[in-house]
Design a protein around this motif. Structure first.
Motif, short mmCIF file in Angstrom:
data_model
loop_
_atom_site.label_atom_id
_atom_site.label_comp_id
_atom_site.label_asym_id
_atom_site.label_seq_id
_atom_site.Cartn_x
_atom_site.Cartn_y
_atom_site.Cartn_z
N TYR A 79 41.18 12.26 -61.84
CA TYR A 79 39.99 13.12 -61.88
C TYR A 79 39.24 13.06 -60.55
O TYR A 79 38.74 14.06 -60.07
CB TYR A 79 39.04 12.65 -62.99
CG TYR A 79 39.38 13.14 -64.39
CD1 TYR A 79 39.88 14.42 -64.60
CD2 TYR A 79 39.15 12.34 -65.51
CE1 TYR A 79 40.17 14.88 -65.87
CE2 TYR A 79 39.43 12.79 -66.80
CZ TYR A 79 39.94 14.06 -66.97
OH TYR A 79 40.22 14.52 -68.23
N VAL A 85 40.72 21.01 -62.98
CA VAL A 85 41.11 20.35 -64.23
C VAL A 85 41.23 21.43 -65.29
O VAL A 85 40.43 22.38 -65.31
CB VAL A 85 40.11 19.25 -64.66
CG1 VAL A 85 40.21 18.04 -63.76
CG2 VAL A 85 38.68 19.76 -64.70
N PHE A 103 34.78 15.91 -67.84
CA PHE A 103 35.03 16.64 -66.59
C PHE A 103 33.80 16.55 -65.69
O PHE A 103 33.90 16.29 -64.50
CB PHE A 103 35.33 18.13 -66.86
CG PHE A 103 36.69 18.43 -67.43
CD1 PHE A 103 37.68 17.46 -67.50
CD2 PHE A 103 36.99 19.72 -67.88
CE1 PHE A 103 38.94 17.77 -68.03
CE2 PHE A 103 38.25 20.02 -68.40
CZ PHE A 103 39.22 19.05 -68.47
N THR A 107 34.76 14.28 -62.32
CA THR A 107 35.40 15.05 -61.23
C THR A 107 34.38 15.35 -60.13
O THR A 107 33.17 15.38 -60.38
CB THR A 107 35.98 16.39 -61.76
OG1 THR A 107 34.89 17.22 -62.20
CG2 THR A 107 36.94 16.19 -62.90
N CYS A 111 35.11 20.60 -58.00
CA CYS A 111 36.29 20.81 -58.85
C CYS A 111 36.04 21.95 -59.85
O CYS A 111 34.99 22.00 -60.51
CB CYS A 111 36.59 19.50 -59.58
SG CYS A 111 38.00 19.58 -60.68
#
Ligand code: CAA
Length: 296
Positions: A79, A85, A103, A107, A111
């Motif tokens: 990550y 992602v 997430f 991340t 991202c």
């Protein structure tokens, strides 16, 4: 864009990981279930070998693709360096909420956060994150290595920059990205699922049997699979959850899941993945026998 994390190693997740790796991306495929990951690794290898045997890829690309793939139950380190992602977990809002919250936490803020959801609202998923402009739907089709479409879903806050990047990415994967706005079932499933539901109703009303209904749609309409076989292929549980989202959002009777579908899911007859749905897949999965008998 270089480093991709795919979350969920089921049918769609393994296909998505496969195409990214084949096109040169570093891919970490993650799932909490180690056995699911092992199955995904075996499936990707088998599908790459199938493409090599058909001379669609060479042995070097097969080996390089496998080398670019990591299968892990511990994604935290991946990550950290992710550019994109993509979640392909079950169609369950609570499960997706946990994934999207992770997430946001794990991340980098640059991202992009994508969902392979087949019907859940991108706006709802975006609300679970710290960057709604970078949340987008990337809806792939099974079998992912060969179906050429990615339905790209724009949430209300998705930025033009995110959409442009994802559209270019779809092209890089050898697919065509078609844009849709966020609405129940988007385009694909809003159109496809009522046909499947109607095929089940046609079966329930004894208009014809499983083989007859599928043959009509294959021979008369040129569909590669009849709607009942396609339902098995998608997964009857997935069909049910998509219809529930459609019915909930659009309130039209033709989206209301037919009782036969509900009963089959409750009985654990989920289609290809459970070995039985409208057809039985135990003997020859390429030529399955009808398992649901209704006709007098
Ligand atoms: N990986 C790589 N290649 C594959 C593959 C896979 N997983 N599955 C099939 N193939 C390849 C085969 O090797 C074969 O290649 P050649 O043409 O070079 O011979 C080709 O695909 C056709 O496969 P088969 O000969 O094994 O079988 P088929 O002709 O019966 O085709 C099929 C199988 C492609 C699945 C076809 O029946 C089909 O298109 N069915 C409809 C699929 C569909 O509608 N998918 C969308 C479902 S909806 C969805 O996914 C999204 C959602 O939200 C519900």
């Amino acid at each position: 864009m270089k480093n991709i994390v795919v979350v969920g190693a089921g049918t769609m997740g393994n296909g998505i990981a496969h195409v990214f790796a084949q096109q040169g991306f570093n891919v970490a495929l993650t799932d909490q279930n180690k056995q699911q990951l092992d199955r995904a690794a075996a499936t990707i290898k088998k599908n790459l070998e199938r493409l090599r045997d058909k001379e669609k890829i060479d042995t070097n690309l097969l080996t390089a693709s496998l080398d670019r793939l990591v299968f892990t139950t511990e994604p935290a380190n991946y990550y950290k360096n992710a550019d994109l992602v993509l979640e392909a977990v079950s169609e369950n809002l609570q499960v997706k909420k946990i994934v999207f919250e992770q997430f946001s936490k794990l991340t980098p803020t640059t991202c992009l956060l994508a969902s392979n959801t087949s019907s859940i609202s991108i706006n709802i998923l975006a609300n679970f994150t710290d960057r709604q402009d970078k949340v987008v739907g990337m809806h792939f089709f099974n079998p992912v290595p060969i179906m050429p479409l990615v339905e790209i879903i724009k949430g209300d806050a998705t930025s033009e920059e995110t959409l442009t990047t994802i559209k270019a990415l779809a092209t890089q994967l050898g697919k065509t990205g078609i844009l849709a706005n966020d609405a129940p079932g988007f385009v694909a499933n809003r159109v496809l699922l009522p046909m499947i539901n109607e095929a089940i109703r046609t079966l329930g009303e004894n208009v014809s049997d499983v083989a007859g209904i599928d043959a009509v749609m294959k021979l008369g309409m040129g569909h590669p699979m009849g709607p009942l076989q396609l339902a098995d292929f998608i997964g009857l549980d997935v069909c049910l959850s998509i219809l529930e989202v459609l019915y909930d959002g659009l309130k039209k009777p033709h989206y209301q899941p037919h009782p036969i579908l509900i009963e089959m899911v409750q009985a654990g007859h989920l289609g290809v993945k459970s070995g039985r749905g409208f057809y039985a897949y135990t003997n020859d999965p390429k030529n399955p026998e009808v398992a649901y008998k209704n006709h007098p």
